[in-house]
Design an enzyme around this catalytic site. Structure first.
Site, PDB file in Angstrom:
ATOM      1  N   HIS A 117       0.816  -1.225   0.000  1.00 38.11           N
ATOM      2  CA  HIS A 117       0.000   0.000   0.000  1.00 38.11           C
ATOM      3  C   HIS A 117       0.846   1.269   0.000  1.00 38.11           C
ATOM      4  O   HIS A 117       0.307   2.363  -0.159  1.00 38.11           O
ATOM      5  CB  HIS A 117      -0.938   0.019   1.205  1.00 38.11           C
ATOM      6  CG  HIS A 117      -1.909  -1.113   1.237  1.00 38.11           C
ATOM      7  ND1 HIS A 117      -2.705  -1.433   0.163  1.00 38.11           N
ATOM      8  CD2 HIS A 117      -2.208  -2.019   2.220  1.00 38.11           C
ATOM      9  CE1 HIS A 117      -3.459  -2.483   0.482  1.00 38.11           C
ATOM     10  NE2 HIS A 117      -3.163  -2.861   1.718  1.00 38.11           N
ATOM     11  N   ASP A 154      -2.598 -11.251  -1.616  1.00 40.60           N
ATOM     12  CA  ASP A 154      -3.139 -10.653  -0.404  1.00 40.60           C
ATOM     13  C   ASP A 154      -4.595 -10.257  -0.700  1.00 40.60           C
ATOM     14  O   ASP A 154      -4.930  -9.926  -1.847  1.00 40.60           O
ATOM     15  CB  ASP A 154      -2.310  -9.416  -0.055  1.00 40.60           C
ATOM     16  CG  ASP A 154      -2.657  -8.801   1.294  1.00 40.60           C
ATOM     17  OD1 ASP A 154      -1.859  -8.953   2.223  1.00 40.60           O
ATOM     18  OD2 ASP A 154      -3.714  -8.149   1.390  1.00 40.60           O
ATOM     19  N   HIS A 156      -6.124  -7.653  -0.022  1.00 44.43           N
ATOM     20  CA  HIS A 156      -6.256  -6.228  -0.311  1.00 44.43           C
ATOM     21  C   HIS A 156      -5.484  -5.875  -1.582  1.00 44.43           C
ATOM     22  O   HIS A 156      -4.369  -6.350  -1.784  1.00 44.43           O
ATOM     23  CB  HIS A 156      -5.731  -5.402   0.867  1.00 44.43           C
ATOM     24  CG  HIS A 156      -6.373  -5.743   2.168  1.00 44.43           C
ATOM     25  ND1 HIS A 156      -5.720  -6.440   3.158  1.00 44.43           N
ATOM     26  CD2 HIS A 156      -7.619  -5.505   2.618  1.00 44.43           C
ATOM     27  CE1 HIS A 156      -6.540  -6.608   4.184  1.00 44.43           C
ATOM     28  NE2 HIS A 156      -7.702  -6.056   3.882  1.00 44.43           N
TER      29      HIS A 156
END
Length: 322
Positions: A117, A154, A156
């Protein structure tokens, strides 16, 4: 197989914080006790020039010197503390060390990592620096790697990684993730697969098969280096994942990825990425199974069966350019 860890530097988190930092030490202890084929090693600290090759100097300086604003700290999810940059640099260092080892031996791992991220000028979602991006750029500049593939499973979406490599054909990003999960504003990668909540094993595995086939069609050249973010958070026991994969489904996911890697014989860095367990032992079971599959592939590549008709492509080093 070399495996790098960095759990000696804890974060200073307020009581009740939901980031499960204890899982890293627990995984290291579990693997040390149950998976003797691993060479567990403490991670070195990443050199700042490698980090600055991906992140802006201003952002790196704010992380190092405690200059992050309150809003920037909220975006990352951690309050700043002198331990934050120490931990972040060792997290990246683990992936850099695993990348060096993978280019030499075919496969290596970081017991954490997958901080997907973080983008050039900001962190987010418990990610300070983007370890995969730093290691990919290091491999390209220092080892001449021409094609990198990121397989991000993952739960996300890897918005930071997608932003960092947007428009760059030398790094292909694949992400399978929850459509309605964090980050709520996705950044398009090369191939994004949005999955509904509670999709379960069959739909997930079908989507993964299709995605891996699509990667083969769309990659401009065979991958020389692969980063596999084997997040445990698609599992049904994860507090934040919501995709509902069973333990058998998670094992089948890994089997498909490692079978794909076996065919392509690219140097591979395994990253444990996300996992927010309701029961720690359940998370560790899933992660141990992933590591055991990786170790089996490493052993196969480093102790190949004799070939009756050897060709130059039979050598992993020739195929991987390492």
């Amino acid at each position: 197989m070399q495996a790098f860890h960095f759990d000696a530097q804890p974060l200073s988190l307020p009581p009740g914080h939901r980031f499960p930092q204890h899982k890293y030490g627990a995984l290291r202890e579990r693997l040390a006790a149950r998976v003797p084929g691993l060479r567990l090693q403490p991670a070195p600290k990443a050199a700042l020039p490698a980090v600055r090759a991906v992140h802006t100097h201003a952002y790196v300086d704010k992380v190092l010197q405690g200059g992050l604003s309150a809003a920037e700290q909220r975006e990352i999810g951690f309050p700043w503390h002198p331990g934050m940059p120490v931990r972040a640099l060792h997290s990246v260092g683990a992936t850099l060390a695993a990348t060096r080892a993978a280019l030499a031996e075919g496969l290596a791992m970081n017991l954490g990592g997958g901080t997907h991220h973080a983008s050039a000028a900001q962190g987010g979602g418990y990610c300070v620096f983007n370890d995969v991006a730093v290691a990919a750029r290091w491999a390209q500049r220092q080892r001449g790697v021409t094609q990198v593939l990121v397989i991000d499973l993952d739960v996300h979406q890897g918005n930071g990684t997608a932003a960092l490599f947007a428009g760059d054909p030398t790094v292909f990003t694949l992400s399978l993730h929850g459509a309605k999960n964090f980050p709520f504003r996705k950044v398009a990668g090369d191939l994004d697969v949005d999955l509904p909540d509670h999709c379960g094993d069959a739909a997930y595995l079908q989507a993964l098969d299709a995605a891996l086939s699509e990667v083969e069609r769309r990659l401009p050249r065979p991958p020389e280096l692969v980063f596999y973010l084997a997040g445990a958070d698609p599992h049904e026991g994860d507090r934040l994942g919501r995709l509902g994969l069973s333990t058998a489904g998670m094992a089948a996911r890994d089997e498909r990825v490692f079978a794909w890697l076996r065919r392509h014989r690219a140097a591979t860095v395994l990253l444990m990425a996300g996992g927010y367990p309701t029961e720690l032992e359940q998370l560790l079971d899933v992660q141990q199974a992933t590591v055991e599959q990786a170790l089996a592939l490493w052993a196969e590549w480093n102790n190949p069966a004799p070939s009756l008709n050897p060709t130059p492509d039979d050598a992993f080093g020739a195929a991987a350019g390492g």
